[in-house]
Design an enzyme around this catalytic site. Structure first.
Site, PDB file in Angstrom:
ATOM      1  CB  SER A 157      20.575  -6.659  15.985  1.00  0.00           C
ATOM      2  OG  SER A 157      21.738  -7.211  15.432  1.00  0.00           O
ATOM      3  CE1 TYR A 201      17.473 -11.049  14.201  1.00  0.00           C
ATOM      4  CE2 TYR A 201      19.577 -10.429  13.232  1.00  0.00           C
ATOM      5  CZ  TYR A 201      18.752 -10.519  14.327  1.00  0.00           C
ATOM      6  OH  TYR A 201      19.183 -10.060  15.547  1.00  0.00           O
ATOM      7  CE  LYS A 225      15.911  -8.154  16.164  1.00  0.00           C
ATOM      8  NZ  LYS A 225      14.945  -8.250  17.267  1.00  0.00           N
TER       9      LYS A 225
HETATM   10  C1  UD1 Z   1      24.525 -12.606  13.757  1.00  0.00           C
HETATM   11  C2  UD1 Z   1      23.972 -11.248  13.484  1.00  0.00           C
HETATM   12  C3  UD1 Z   1      23.450 -10.600  14.729  1.00  0.00           C
HETATM   13  C4  UD1 Z   1      22.451 -11.487  15.359  1.00  0.00           C
HETATM   14  C5  UD1 Z   1      23.081 -12.809  15.659  1.00  0.00           C
HETATM   15  C6  UD1 Z   1      21.983 -13.676  16.236  1.00  0.00           C
HETATM   16  C7  UD1 Z   1      25.018 -10.076  11.645  1.00  0.00           C
HETATM   17  C8  UD1 Z   1      26.142  -9.184  11.227  1.00  0.00           C
HETATM   18  N1  UD1 Z   1      25.003 -10.389  12.928  1.00  0.00           N
HETATM   19  O1  UD1 Z   1      25.732 -12.388  14.443  1.00  0.00           O
HETATM   20  O2  UD1 Z   1      22.850  -9.377  14.419  1.00  0.00           O
HETATM   21  O3  UD1 Z   1      21.953 -10.884  16.526  1.00  0.00           O
HETATM   22  O4  UD1 Z   1      23.595 -13.383  14.490  1.00  0.00           O
HETATM   23  O5  UD1 Z   1      21.968 -14.954  15.794  1.00  0.00           O
HETATM   24  O6  UD1 Z   1      24.196 -10.471  10.872  1.00  0.00           O
HETATM   25  N2  UD1 Z   1      31.531 -18.584  13.367  1.00  0.00           N
HETATM   26  C9  UD1 Z   1      32.425 -19.593  13.037  1.00  0.00           C
HETATM   27  N3  UD1 Z   1      32.003 -20.887  13.152  1.00  0.00           N
HETATM   28  C10 UD1 Z   1      30.739 -21.211  13.576  1.00  0.00           C
HETATM   29  C11 UD1 Z   1      29.837 -20.168  13.907  1.00  0.00           C
HETATM   30  C12 UD1 Z   1      30.276 -18.858  13.788  1.00  0.00           C
HETATM   31  O7  UD1 Z   1      33.559 -19.339  12.631  1.00  0.00           O
HETATM   32  O8  UD1 Z   1      30.427 -22.412  13.622  1.00  0.00           O
HETATM   33  C13 UD1 Z   1      31.972 -17.191  13.265  1.00  0.00           C
HETATM   34  C14 UD1 Z   1      31.163 -16.369  12.284  1.00  0.00           C
HETATM   35  O9  UD1 Z   1      31.641 -16.498  11.000  1.00  0.00           O
HETATM   36  C15 UD1 Z   1      31.338 -14.959  12.880  1.00  0.00           C
HETATM   37  C16 UD1 Z   1      31.475 -15.212  14.380  1.00  0.00           C
HETATM   38  O10 UD1 Z   1      31.818 -16.575  14.514  1.00  0.00           O
HETATM   39  O11 UD1 Z   1      32.510 -14.399  12.404  1.00  0.00           O
HETATM   40  C17 UD1 Z   1      30.196 -14.967  15.148  1.00  0.00           C
HETATM   41  O12 UD1 Z   1      29.119 -15.633  14.490  1.00  0.00           O
HETATM   42  P1  UD1 Z   1      27.670 -15.736  15.143  1.00  0.00           P
HETATM   43  O13 UD1 Z   1      27.795 -16.145  16.558  1.00  0.00           O
HETATM   44  O14 UD1 Z   1      26.825 -16.549  14.232  1.00  0.00           O
HETATM   45  O15 UD1 Z   1      27.148 -14.226  15.175  1.00  0.00           O
HETATM   46  P2  UD1 Z   1      27.070 -13.114  14.025  1.00  0.00           P
HETATM   47  O16 UD1 Z   1      26.962 -13.720  12.694  1.00  0.00           O
HETATM   48  O17 UD1 Z   1      28.171 -12.142  14.277  1.00  0.00           O
END
Ligand code: UD1
Length: 338
Positions: free
Chosen positions: A125, A150, A154
């Site tokens: 990841s 997590y 990795k």
């Molecule tokens: C995280 C991990 C990634 C992992 C993935 C799997 C980190 C940096 N990344 O990705 O390695 O493979 O999870 O689960 O730790 N968001 C919202 N509202 C929501 C959900 C998400 O605004 O309800 C935003 C988050 O703040 C983020 C983006 O959407 O900015 C993506 O979030 P998400 O899909 O959870 O993935 P990551 O956190 O980037």
């Protein structure tokens, strides 16, 4: 060539199985169903016409794991997806994450060496890069202190695999995914986690279909073009294609390094608000969302430099955020009727 997929009923594993079958590989799967209900196997069959053998085994179980290799001495390659992946849960239950993600890897590596498996592809990841200082992120970006247990699993898994495999004949590649999303274009398969999803795209589709009343945008005060966080969303079928190409690369290039790391993203950062706009534009649905506090542990921005994947694997992602939203939505509509 027979390939063992661990986590084959999970999200990325099941899509990769479809792509491998379509490229002539003979695939078997092992999955404990810890975070899937096994329905992906029906999706694989509906798309490819092939019934996949899945061993319902927890890879922490040494004996049961070894039995798979005893029964299939002709396994030539392994793609190891099986792992827990919820960042927040890993903070609450670090021991579970280390026990599951690390011990299963150790058992797989043990059998790779014992049973003379030739190729190993690992599902890593971009989280290994932490909060990078320079964008886009290439594979030489320094590994930073993990942001969660997590993420630590990795980082440690990459190191353990390297230590175990470096003095063997096994060729390995660690694929560092950015943000996988979307579903198979047939809408016969997509993400169906047993637990409520925590990732952005499934939360968007679940909100639009009415499984959730509303959703939150975590932070609009980041130093980005619209204040929301930037990620590199990669379509799961482009990701699947990269796994097939990674295996082909290892098989066809005897001079390839014994061990390598490859980023898989599309090289374009998309903000949370842009992702929401893309969804509304592509589907015509209106999303009920509000702006909330930043989510602890989130970083402002990350996206990939994928030139290494392009060069070594001859891989070019074909799909963008609109395709992700379209396929994720088509799948959500099918899934919610099941
Ligand atoms: C995280 C991990 C990634 C992992 C993935 C799997 C980190 C940096 N990344 O990705 O390695 O493979 O999870 O689960 O730790 N968001 C919202 N509202 C929501 C959900 C998400 O605004 O309800 C935003 C988050 O703040 C983020 C983006 O959407 O900015 C993506 O979030 P998400 O899909 O959870 O993935 P990551 O956190 O980037």
């Amino acid at each position: 060539m027979k390939i063992l997929i661990t986590g084959g009923t999970g999200y990325i594993g099941s899509h990769t199985i479809v792509d491998l079958i379509e490229n002539g590989f003979d695939v078997i799967s092992v999955d404990s169903y810890i975070n899937s209900d096994g329905s992906a196997l029906q999706g694989i069959e509906a798309i490819t016409g092939k019934k996949i053998k899945n061993y319902k085994v927890d890879l922490r179980d040494k004996e049961a794991t070894e039995n798979i290799f005893k029964e299939n001495p002709d396994i030539e390659g392994i793609i190891h997806f099986a792992a827990l992946k919820a960042v927040g849960e890993s903070v609450e239950k670090p021991v579970l994450y280390f026990d599951n993600n690390i011990n299963s890897l150790i058992n797989i590596l043990d059998n790779i060496v014992k049973y003379d498996v030739k190729y190993f592809v690992f599902s890593s990841s971009c989280t290994v890069y932490g909060s990078p200082e320079k964008l886009p992120v290439d594979e030489n970006t320094p590994i930073q202190e993990a942001e969660s247990p997590y993420g630590r699993t990795k980082q440690v898994s990459e190191m353990i695999a390297k230590d175990v495999l470096q003095n063997t004949g096994v060729k390995a590649v660690m694929l560092r995914y950015f943000n996988p999303a979307g579903a198979h274009e047939s809408a016969k398969m997509g993400e169906s986690p047993a637990l409520p999803p925590l990732n952005l795209v499934p939360i968007i589709t679940e909100t639009a279909i009415g499984k959730r009343e509303s959703m939150m945008v975590f932070g609009d005060d980041y130093d980005t073009r619209d204040g929301s966080a930037i990620r590199d969303y990669i379509h799961v079928m482009d990701l699947a294609d990269a796994h097939t190409k990674s295996l082909q690369y290892l098989i066809n290039n005897p001079d390839a390094p014994k061990y390598d790391y490859i980023n898989l993203g599309i090289g374009q950062g998309v903000t949370v608000l842009e992702a929401i706009n893309a969804f509304e534009k592509v589907t015509g649905e209106k999303l009920n969302y509000s702006i909330a506090e930043r989510r602890p542990g989130d970083i402002a921005a990350i996206y990939a430099d994928y030139s290494k994947a392009k060069k070594l694997l001859n891989w070019n992602p074909k799909r963008k955020i609109d395709d992700i939203m379209h396929t994720a939505w088509e799948w959500e509509k099918v899934r919610s009727k099941k």
